[in-house]
Design a protein around this motif. Structure first.
Motif: not given
Length: 108
Positions: A83-93, A97-100, A106-108
Motif C-alpha cells: 500500500k505504501n509503495f502504491l501510494c508512493a508511485i501515484t502521488i507527486d513528490k 523519477i520524472c524530475k531527474e 529543454g524543460k526540467q
C-alpha cells in the motif's frame, strides 16, 4: 526506489487475476481454511492450491498447516508495504523519477 519496483512487480502479477483478488478480499476478514475459500469458487482444489501458491510466493499471503487442513491469512506487513509503495508511485513528490535530468524539449 529502483529496487522497490522490482520487489513489487510480483505482487502486481499475483493480483492480476480475478480469483486471487477475490481471495485477498476474503482474507481481509481474517484467517480462513482452504475449504472455506474453495466454497466460494467454481474451481478444483488443485486450482485453488495453484492460486494460493502464487499469493504465498509473493509474500502477500501466509499459509499454515493444522492437521490435514491449510489455513491462510494476509501478511499484514507485506500488505502495508505494498500500500505504501502504491501510494508512493501515484502521488507527486520531490524525488520523483520524472524530475531527474533534463528532457529533450529543454524543460526540467
Amino acid at each position: 526506489m529502483g529496487n522497490k519496483y522490482a520487489e513489487n512487480v510480483g505482487l502486481f502479477k499475483a493480483l492480476a487475476d480475478t480469483n486471487r483478488l477475490m481471495i485477498v478480499d476474503m482474507l481481509s476478514c481474517g484467517e480462513l481454511c482452504a475449504c472455506k475459500i474453495l466454497e466460494q469458487f467454481h474451481i478444483t482444489q488443485p486450482t485453488l492450491s495453484h492460486h494460493m501458491k502464487i499469493l504465498c510466493d509473493c509474500g502477500l499471503v501466509s499459509g499454515r498447516k493444522d492437521g490435514k487442513w491449510m489455513y491462510y491469512s494476509l501478511n499484514s506487513e507485506k500488505v502495508q508495504d505494498f500500500k505504501n509503495f502504491l501510494c508512493a508511485i501515484t502521488i507527486d513528490k520531490e524525488d520523483c523519477i520524472c524530475k531527474e535530468g533534463v528532457c529533450n524539449c529543454g524543460k526540467q
